[in-house]
Design a protein around this motif. Structure first.
Motif, PDB file in Angstrom:
ATOM      1  N   ASP A 111       0.199  29.165  18.564  1.00 36.34           N
ATOM      2  CA  ASP A 111      -0.127  27.981  18.438  1.00 36.34           C
ATOM      3  C   ASP A 111      -1.492  27.028  18.896  1.00 36.34           C
ATOM      4  OD1 ASP A 111      -0.031  23.937  16.798  1.00 36.34           O
ATOM      5  OD2 ASP A 111      -0.344  24.578  19.170  1.00 36.34           O
ATOM      6  N   GLU A 112      -2.454  26.445  18.424  1.00 33.17           N
ATOM      7  CA  GLU A 112      -4.418  26.026  19.344  1.00 33.17           C
ATOM      8  C   GLU A 112      -4.189  25.644  20.418  1.00 33.17           C
ATOM      9  OE1 GLU A 112      -6.290  24.090  17.301  1.00 33.17           O
ATOM     10  OE2 GLU A 112      -4.860  22.720  16.063  1.00 33.17           O
ATOM     11  N   HIS A 113      -2.676  25.012  20.633  1.00 31.96           N
ATOM     12  CA  HIS A 113      -2.418  23.837  22.069  1.00 31.96           C
ATOM     13  C   HIS A 113      -1.470  24.299  22.454  1.00 31.96           C
ATOM     14  CE1 HIS A 113      -5.909  21.091  20.249  1.00 31.96           C
ATOM     15  NE2 HIS A 113      -4.115  21.003  19.026  1.00 31.96           N
ATOM     16  N   TRP A 114      -0.848  25.930  22.131  1.00 34.34           N
ATOM     17  CA  TRP A 114       0.124  26.294  23.187  1.00 34.34           C
ATOM     18  C   TRP A 114       0.121  26.157  24.557  1.00 34.34           C
ATOM     19  CZ3 TRP A 114       0.079  31.095  25.415  1.00 34.34           C
ATOM     20  CH2 TRP A 114       1.944  31.708  25.870  1.00 34.34           C
ATOM     21  N   LEU A 115      -0.685  26.675  25.061  1.00 35.10           N
ATOM     22  CA  LEU A 115      -0.914  27.191  26.355  1.00 35.10           C
ATOM     23  C   LEU A 115      -0.922  26.200  27.086  1.00 35.10           C
ATOM     24  CD1 LEU A 115      -1.034  28.987  28.954  1.00 35.10           C
ATOM     25  CD2 LEU A 115      -3.953  29.071  28.492  1.00 35.10           C
ATOM     26  N   GLU A 116      -1.681  24.796  26.729  1.00 32.41           N
ATOM     27  CA  GLU A 116      -1.853  23.382  27.811  1.00 32.41           C
ATOM     28  C   GLU A 116       0.010  22.605  26.771  1.00 32.41           C
ATOM     29  OE1 GLU A 116      -3.416  19.432  25.357  1.00 32.41           O
ATOM     30  OE2 GLU A 116      -4.367  21.094  24.605  1.00 32.41           O
ATOM     31  N   THR A 117       0.630  22.925  26.089  1.00 29.36           N
ATOM     32  CA  THR A 117       1.415  22.783  26.924  1.00 29.36           C
ATOM     33  C   THR A 117       2.466  22.695  26.821  1.00 29.36           C
ATOM     34  OG1 THR A 117       1.437  21.753  23.734  1.00 29.36           O
ATOM     35  CG2 THR A 117       3.304  21.322  24.647  1.00 29.36           C
ATOM     36  N   ILE A 118       2.685  24.229  27.271  1.00 28.35           N
ATOM     37  CA  ILE A 118       3.382  24.919  27.633  1.00 28.35           C
ATOM     38  C   ILE A 118       3.412  24.414  29.150  1.00 28.35           C
ATOM     39  CG2 ILE A 118       3.090  27.082  27.893  1.00 28.35           C
ATOM     40  CD1 ILE A 118       5.979  28.041  27.339  1.00 28.35           C
ATOM     41  N   ALA A 119       1.783  24.417  29.782  1.00 30.54           N
ATOM     42  CA  ALA A 119       1.242  24.796  31.069  1.00 30.54           C
ATOM     43  C   ALA A 119       2.327  23.174  31.103  1.00 30.54           C
ATOM     44  CB  ALA A 119       0.237  24.452  31.169  1.00 30.54           C
ATOM     45  N   ARG A 120       1.819  22.457  30.199  1.00 29.89           N
ATOM     46  CA  ARG A 120       2.134  20.889  31.266  1.00 29.89           C
ATOM     47  C   ARG A 120       3.146  20.047  31.394  1.00 29.89           C
ATOM     48  NH1 ARG A 120       0.768  18.799  26.145  1.00 29.89           N
ATOM     49  NH2 ARG A 120       2.772  17.970  25.825  1.00 29.89           N
ATOM     50  N   HIS A 121       4.369  20.790  30.282  1.00 28.42           N
ATOM     51  CA  HIS A 121       5.880  21.173  30.590  1.00 28.42           C
ATOM     52  C   HIS A 121       5.913  21.500  31.917  1.00 28.42           C
ATOM     53  CE1 HIS A 121       7.687  19.334  27.234  1.00 28.42           C
ATOM     54  NE2 HIS A 121       6.597  19.585  26.465  1.00 28.42           N
ATOM     55  N   ALA A 122       5.483  23.271  31.868  1.00 25.41           N
ATOM     56  CA  ALA A 122       6.230  23.326  33.077  1.00 25.41           C
ATOM     57  C   ALA A 122       5.397  22.585  34.782  1.00 25.41           C
ATOM     58  CB  ALA A 122       5.432  24.815  33.313  1.00 25.41           C
ATOM     59  N   GLY A 123       4.442  22.383  34.523  1.00 26.24           N
ATOM     60  CA  GLY A 123       3.980  21.884  36.148  1.00 26.24           C
ATOM     61  C   GLY A 123       4.364  20.397  36.289  1.00 26.24           C
ATOM     62  N   GLU A 124       4.513  19.820  35.327  1.00 28.34           N
ATOM     63  CA  GLU A 124       5.573  18.817  35.624  1.00 28.34           C
ATOM     64  C   GLU A 124       6.173  18.609  36.365  1.00 28.34           C
ATOM     65  OE1 GLU A 124       7.318  17.061  32.086  1.00 28.34           O
ATOM     66  OE2 GLU A 124       5.010  16.489  30.041  1.00 28.34           O
ATOM     67  N   GLY A 125       5.831  17.812  37.357  1.00 28.08           N
ATOM     68  CA  GLY A 125       6.578  17.247  38.306  1.00 28.08           C
ATOM     69  C   GLY A 125       7.246  18.332  39.167  1.00 28.08           C
ATOM     70  N   GLY A 126       7.050  19.947  39.281  1.00 33.87           N
ATOM     71  CA  GLY A 126       7.345  21.143  39.935  1.00 33.87           C
ATOM     72  C   GLY A 126       8.578  20.641  39.288  1.00 33.87           C
ATOM     73  N   GLY A 127       9.612  19.649  39.089  1.00 32.49           N
ATOM     74  CA  GLY A 127      10.953  20.243  38.562  1.00 32.49           C
ATOM     75  C   GLY A 127      11.137  21.617  37.927  1.00 32.49           C
ATOM     76  N   ALA A 128      11.128  22.050  36.603  1.00 29.53           N
ATOM     77  CA  ALA A 128      11.815  23.114  36.038  1.00 29.53           C
ATOM     78  C   ALA A 128      10.827  24.645  36.474  1.00 29.53           C
ATOM     79  CB  ALA A 128      10.863  23.151  34.731  1.00 29.53           C
ATOM     80  N   ASP A 129      11.535  25.500  37.126  1.00 34.72           N
ATOM     81  CA  ASP A 129      11.533  26.550  37.455  1.00 34.72           C
ATOM     82  C   ASP A 129      10.922  27.884  35.643  1.00 34.72           C
ATOM     83  OD1 ASP A 129      12.453  26.570  40.045  1.00 34.72           O
ATOM     84  OD2 ASP A 129      13.517  26.274  39.570  1.00 34.72           O
ATOM     85  N   VAL A 130      11.433  27.509  34.331  1.00 36.95           N
ATOM     86  CA  VAL A 130      11.012  27.906  33.865  1.00 36.95           C
ATOM     87  C   VAL A 130      11.080  27.021  32.335  1.00 36.95           C
ATOM     88  CG1 VAL A 130      11.497  30.013  32.091  1.00 36.95           C
ATOM     89  CG2 VAL A 130      12.827  30.055  35.157  1.00 36.95           C
ATOM     90  N   VAL A 131      10.221  27.511  31.663  1.00 36.33           N
ATOM     91  CA  VAL A 131      10.207  26.237  30.647  1.00 36.33           C
ATOM     92  C   VAL A 131      10.078  27.058  29.317  1.00 36.33           C
ATOM     93  CG1 VAL A 131       8.486  24.935  29.406  1.00 36.33           C
ATOM     94  CG2 VAL A 131       8.789  24.392  31.372  1.00 36.33           C
ATOM     95  N   GLY A 132      10.544  27.357  27.822  1.00 31.73           N
ATOM     96  CA  GLY A 132      10.502  28.063  27.315  1.00 31.73           C
ATOM     97  C   GLY A 132       9.741  27.104  25.775  1.00 31.73           C
ATOM     98  N   GLY A 133       9.343  27.751  24.512  1.00 32.62           N
ATOM     99  CA  GLY A 133       9.339  26.777  24.435  1.00 32.62           C
ATOM    100  C   GLY A 133       9.734  27.858  22.482  1.00 32.62           C
TER     101      GLY A 133
END
Length: 319
Positions: A111-133
């Motif tokens: 998706d045209e916003h994939w990288l932006e979206t998954i990076a945002r979720h992975a970087g939020e608060g530094g909490g998640a070590d793994v984020v799957g889309g």
């Protein structure tokens, strides 16, 4: 503990200075046309995000050299022609420099916003070590392609609720890892382990896994019924034998007895993940979906009969 800050792999972007650096790794061993479509969907958003784009491609060095000429700015790493998808992931991730390393495969388009979206979720608060889309389907004309999508990626449908499981299922075709766990994932990938093994081990070590349905990747491969049944059978067989190797205490005969129920249980779970939005499509593809899941289940039964396997992995449809 988070790794030290790094400079962005690319310059000339509008990436905020305090944002994590990004790498995207594509595992590639399929037809060149699929890879071309995958890269077409990724290159623009990687440039916008200042992300490095790495392709670990199974094949000869001269092919990688030709690809470098066609796709300047993309880093191609030649891998052995018989390298598996997990091994390709490990090869590519080992070369990645980003604070967040996102993975996909050559038969996918983003998706045209994939990288932006998954990076945002992975970087939020530094909490998640793994984020799957979430996984969607780009091949929408044929029921057999929908059946293949539902059988392989139906559990990761964007319609699935993000919080439906305490430990969400995540696919290696659409996932991002924080730098603090990358080395552990690379080590397992080099051993030909699929992501289910890596995620189980990370979870056991206290890592946090998260599902972000809006970070969408589209499965873009067209399938033939017979060969995909064989593919599912082989994966099911190897998954069962690997499961026995990973957990020596597992009672193989108990699991063997349950395999006749698997096609029905898995089909029901896929239907739940598909939700109301895809109900009509799911019903149209149901015969193919059920056949593919049945092939997996037969393979899993054979795997339990044969016992523990050597160090090979398989991507599971569900726990």
């Amino acid at each position: 503990m988070p790794s030290p800050r790094r400079d962005s792999p690319r310059s000339g972007t509008s990436r905020p200075p305090d944002a994590p650096t990004l790498s995207v790794v594509v595992a590639s061993n399929r037809d060149r046309s699929l890879l071309d479509a995958c890269l077409a969907s990724l290159r623009g958003q990687c440039v916008r995000a200042g992300a490095e784009l790495i392709v670990a491609r199974a094949g000869l060095e001269h092919e990688a050299a030709a690809l470098r000429r066609v796709f300047p700015g993309v880093r191609f790493i030649a891998a052995p022609a018989d390298a598996s998808i997990p091994q390709l992931r490990g090869i590519g991730m080992a070369e990645a420099s980003g604070d967040i390393v996102a993975l996909t495969e050559d038969h996918c388009v983003a998706d045209e916003h994939w990288l932006e979206t998954i990076a945002r979720h992975a970087g939020e608060g530094g909490g998640a070590d793994v984020v799957g889309g979430g996984m969607d389907n780009a091949q929408r004309a044929r029921a057999v392609d929908w059946g293949a999508y539902f059988a392989e990626y139906g559990f990761f449908a964007p319609s699935r609720k993000s919080d439906e499981m305490a430990v969400p299922l995540l696919t290696g075709a659409n996932v991002a890892y924080h730098r603090r766990v990358v080395d552990q994932v690379v080590e397992l990938a080099r051993q030909d382990e699929w992501e289910n093994v890596a995620h189980d081990r990370l979870l056991a070590r206290g890592s946090i896994l998260r599902f972000a349905s809006t970070a969408a990747i589209y499965q873009n491969q067209s399938y033939s019924f017979g060969p995909f049944c064989v593919d599912r059978y082989q994966h099911g067989r190897d998954y069962a034998r690997k499961r026995l190797a990973e957990a020596p205490g597992v009672k193989r005969w108990f699991h063997l007895i349950g395999t006749p129920l698997l096609p029905f249980v898995l089909t029901w779970r896929v239907a739940q993940a598909a939700g109301k939005q895809r109900r009509g499509t799911f019903i149209r593809a149901l015969p193919a979906t059920f056949a593919f899941l049945a092939a997996w289940s037969v393979g899993e039964a054979v795997g339990y009969l044969k016992g523990r396997a050597p160090a090979t992995g398989a991507e599971p449809p569900a726990p």
